[in-house]
Design a protein around this motif. Structure first.
Motif, PDB file in Angstrom:
ATOM      1  N   ASN A  70       0.878  -1.458  -0.142  1.00  0.00           N
ATOM      2  CA  ASN A  70       0.190   0.007  -0.067  1.00  0.00           C
ATOM      3  C   ASN A  70       0.949   1.280   0.142  1.00  0.00           C
ATOM      4  O   ASN A  70       0.742   2.114   0.827  1.00  0.00           O
ATOM      5  CB  ASN A  70      -1.057   0.096   1.106  1.00  0.00           C
ATOM      6  CG  ASN A  70      -2.049  -0.974   0.877  1.00  0.00           C
ATOM      7  OD1 ASN A  70      -2.365  -1.605  -0.171  1.00  0.00           O
ATOM      8  ND2 ASN A  70      -2.893  -1.384   2.125  1.00  0.00           N
ATOM      9  N   ILE A  71       1.816   1.444  -0.918  1.00  0.00           N
ATOM     10  CA  ILE A  71       2.881   2.491  -1.148  1.00  0.00           C
ATOM     11  C   ILE A  71       1.940   3.445  -1.805  1.00  0.00           C
ATOM     12  O   ILE A  71       1.252   3.350  -2.693  1.00  0.00           O
ATOM     13  CB  ILE A  71       4.092   2.175  -1.785  1.00  0.00           C
ATOM     14  CG1 ILE A  71       4.745   0.702  -1.118  1.00  0.00           C
ATOM     15  CG2 ILE A  71       4.826   3.245  -1.855  1.00  0.00           C
ATOM     16  CD1 ILE A  71       5.394   1.425   0.196  1.00  0.00           C
ATOM     17  N   GLY A  72       2.135   4.912  -1.271  1.00  0.00           N
ATOM     18  CA  GLY A  72       1.470   5.996  -1.780  1.00  0.00           C
ATOM     19  C   GLY A  72       0.041   6.190  -1.885  1.00  0.00           C
ATOM     20  O   GLY A  72      -0.480   5.201  -1.438  1.00  0.00           O
ATOM     21  N   GLU A  73      -0.383   7.113  -2.707  1.00  0.00           N
ATOM     22  CA  GLU A  73      -1.921   7.313  -2.717  1.00  0.00           C
ATOM     23  C   GLU A  73      -2.635   6.173  -3.736  1.00  0.00           C
ATOM     24  O   GLU A  73      -3.558   6.148  -3.801  1.00  0.00           O
ATOM     25  CB  GLU A  73      -1.995   8.811  -3.440  1.00  0.00           C
ATOM     26  CG  GLU A  73      -1.611   9.934  -2.681  1.00  0.00           C
ATOM     27  CD  GLU A  73      -2.125  11.098  -3.427  1.00  0.00           C
ATOM     28  OE1 GLU A  73      -2.766  11.231  -4.510  1.00  0.00           O
ATOM     29  OE2 GLU A  73      -1.490  12.201  -2.924  1.00  0.00           O
ATOM     30  N   GLY A  82      -3.169   7.602 -14.100  1.00  0.00           N
ATOM     31  CA  GLY A  82      -2.830   6.853 -12.983  1.00  0.00           C
ATOM     32  C   GLY A  82      -1.834   5.747 -12.854  1.00  0.00           C
ATOM     33  O   GLY A  82      -1.434   5.690 -11.632  1.00  0.00           O
ATOM     34  N   PHE A  83      -1.695   5.154 -13.917  1.00  0.00           N
ATOM     35  CA  PHE A  83      -0.501   4.087 -13.863  1.00  0.00           C
ATOM     36  C   PHE A  83       0.713   4.905 -13.632  1.00  0.00           C
ATOM     37  O   PHE A  83       1.581   4.081 -12.759  1.00  0.00           O
ATOM     38  CB  PHE A  83      -0.639   3.250 -15.013  1.00  0.00           C
ATOM     39  CG  PHE A  83      -1.877   2.493 -15.352  1.00  0.00           C
ATOM     40  CD1 PHE A  83      -2.601   2.131 -14.436  1.00  0.00           C
ATOM     41  CD2 PHE A  83      -1.926   1.829 -16.324  1.00  0.00           C
ATOM     42  CE1 PHE A  83      -3.942   1.446 -14.648  1.00  0.00           C
ATOM     43  CE2 PHE A  83      -3.029   0.907 -16.709  1.00  0.00           C
ATOM     44  CZ  PHE A  83      -4.114   0.767 -15.684  1.00  0.00           C
ATOM     45  N   LEU A 117       5.282   6.309  -9.995  1.00  0.00           N
ATOM     46  CA  LEU A 117       6.067   7.452  -9.237  1.00  0.00           C
ATOM     47  C   LEU A 117       6.193   7.099  -7.671  1.00  0.00           C
ATOM     48  O   LEU A 117       7.112   7.276  -7.010  1.00  0.00           O
ATOM     49  CB  LEU A 117       5.881   8.601  -9.656  1.00  0.00           C
ATOM     50  CG  LEU A 117       6.151   9.098 -11.267  1.00  0.00           C
ATOM     51  CD1 LEU A 117       5.596  10.408 -11.355  1.00  0.00           C
ATOM     52  CD2 LEU A 117       7.374   9.045 -11.511  1.00  0.00           C
ATOM     53  N   ASP A 118       5.067   6.730  -7.247  1.00  0.00           N
ATOM     54  CA  ASP A 118       4.803   6.286  -5.918  1.00  0.00           C
ATOM     55  C   ASP A 118       5.755   5.263  -5.319  1.00  0.00           C
ATOM     56  O   ASP A 118       6.374   5.365  -4.268  1.00  0.00           O
ATOM     57  CB  ASP A 118       3.415   5.756  -5.410  1.00  0.00           C
ATOM     58  CG  ASP A 118       2.233   6.567  -5.460  1.00  0.00           C
ATOM     59  OD1 ASP A 118       2.492   7.999  -5.482  1.00  0.00           O
ATOM     60  OD2 ASP A 118       1.131   6.314  -5.523  1.00  0.00           O
ATOM     61  N   PHE A 152       2.947  -1.749 -14.638  1.00  0.00           N
ATOM     62  CA  PHE A 152       4.032  -1.121 -13.590  1.00  0.00           C
ATOM     63  C   PHE A 152       5.420  -2.169 -14.065  1.00  0.00           C
ATOM     64  O   PHE A 152       6.502  -1.681 -13.801  1.00  0.00           O
ATOM     65  CB  PHE A 152       3.835  -1.445 -12.155  1.00  0.00           C
ATOM     66  CG  PHE A 152       2.755  -0.742 -11.387  1.00  0.00           C
ATOM     67  CD1 PHE A 152       2.011   0.408 -12.500  1.00  0.00           C
ATOM     68  CD2 PHE A 152       2.063  -0.906 -10.668  1.00  0.00           C
ATOM     69  CE1 PHE A 152       1.002   1.183 -12.122  1.00  0.00           C
ATOM     70  CE2 PHE A 152       0.792   0.069  -9.960  1.00  0.00           C
ATOM     71  CZ  PHE A 152       0.326   0.730 -10.811  1.00  0.00           C
ATOM     72  N   GLY A 153       5.126  -3.298 -14.384  1.00  0.00           N
ATOM     73  CA  GLY A 153       6.139  -4.397 -14.639  1.00  0.00           C
ATOM     74  C   GLY A 153       6.698  -4.087 -16.074  1.00  0.00           C
ATOM     75  O   GLY A 153       8.112  -3.774 -15.905  1.00  0.00           O
ATOM     76  N   CYS A 154       6.210  -3.149 -16.872  1.00  0.00           N
ATOM     77  CA  CYS A 154       6.577  -2.617 -18.062  1.00  0.00           C
ATOM     78  C   CYS A 154       7.490  -1.412 -17.505  1.00  0.00           C
ATOM     79  O   CYS A 154       8.679  -1.396 -18.199  1.00  0.00           O
ATOM     80  CB  CYS A 154       5.595  -2.032 -19.004  1.00  0.00           C
ATOM     81  SG  CYS A 154       4.624  -3.441 -19.627  1.00  0.00           S
TER      82      CYS A 154
END
Length: 189
Positions: free
Chosen positions: A82-85, A140-141, A146-147, A179-181
């Motif tokens: 649960n990192i970041g917003e 959003g992604f 960045l989070d 995110f994997g990309c």
């Protein structure tokens, strides 16, 4: 009876006009299929809280979900919960059996992540090295990435340096595969 004949004639002429393509047999590499199945099991393992809450332990899964992972010597080097917003969840792991460094992200599992998924407007980024209008990504992604970027980048670089002969793979479930990309660029740079 005459209208049925016209329908058959029309169908025959359309078939002749729009030829149905013939399908050619294709070779499916079972090794590659097995590799994709294994990688998908690392994505499934990101749903098990024990894998994403603390580092230094072996990956575990619910019975039957990840037999490849369960039968391999895989341990977590970095867990993020649960990192970041965006509430991003995942782990970095080392698979000593298959000589892999794995970055895995959990798919959409809570309301905040759904909001992240819904922020679909394109946003310009510097991911392509240009920072111009040519490199747009789902807002959003990108913000979710960045989070976790610093935590993930530091962990992946540290782990890849410690295991230079291991192959680096990234995976994720649902929209989180993006995110994997993004993460795959870490080692490329």
């Amino acid at each position: 009876m005459k209208s049925n004949f016209h329908c058959i004639l029309l169908l025959a002429s359309l078939t002749a006009t729009f030829a149905i393509p013939t399908l050619k047999p294709r070779f499916i590499d079972l090794r590659q299929t097995s590799q994709l199945e294994a990688i998908s099991q690392f994505a499934a393992a990101a749903y098990c809280e024990g894998n994403t809450r603390s580092a230094g332990q072996y990956l575990s899964c619910l019975p039957g979900n990840c037999p490849f992972v369960q039968n391999s010597d895989v341990w977590v080097t970095e867990a993020f919960w649960n990192i970041g917003e965006s509430n991003t969840v995942g782990f970095v792991a080392v698979d000593d059996t298959n000589h892999l460094v794995v970055l895995s992200f959990q798919g959409t599992a809570n309301t905040l992540q759904k909001f992240t998924d819904a922020a679909f407007f394109p946003i310009s980024t510097d991911l392509c090295g240009t920072g111009d209008e040519q490199c747009k990504i789902h807002q959003g992604f990108w913000h979710a990435w960045l989070d976790v970027e610093t935590v993930v980048t530091d962990s992946v670089l540290r782990t890849v340096a410690a295991y230079p002969s291991y192959r680096f793979i990234t995976t994720g479930h649902s929209p989180r595969w993006s995110f994997g990309c993004f993460g795959s660029n870490i080692v490329e740079k």
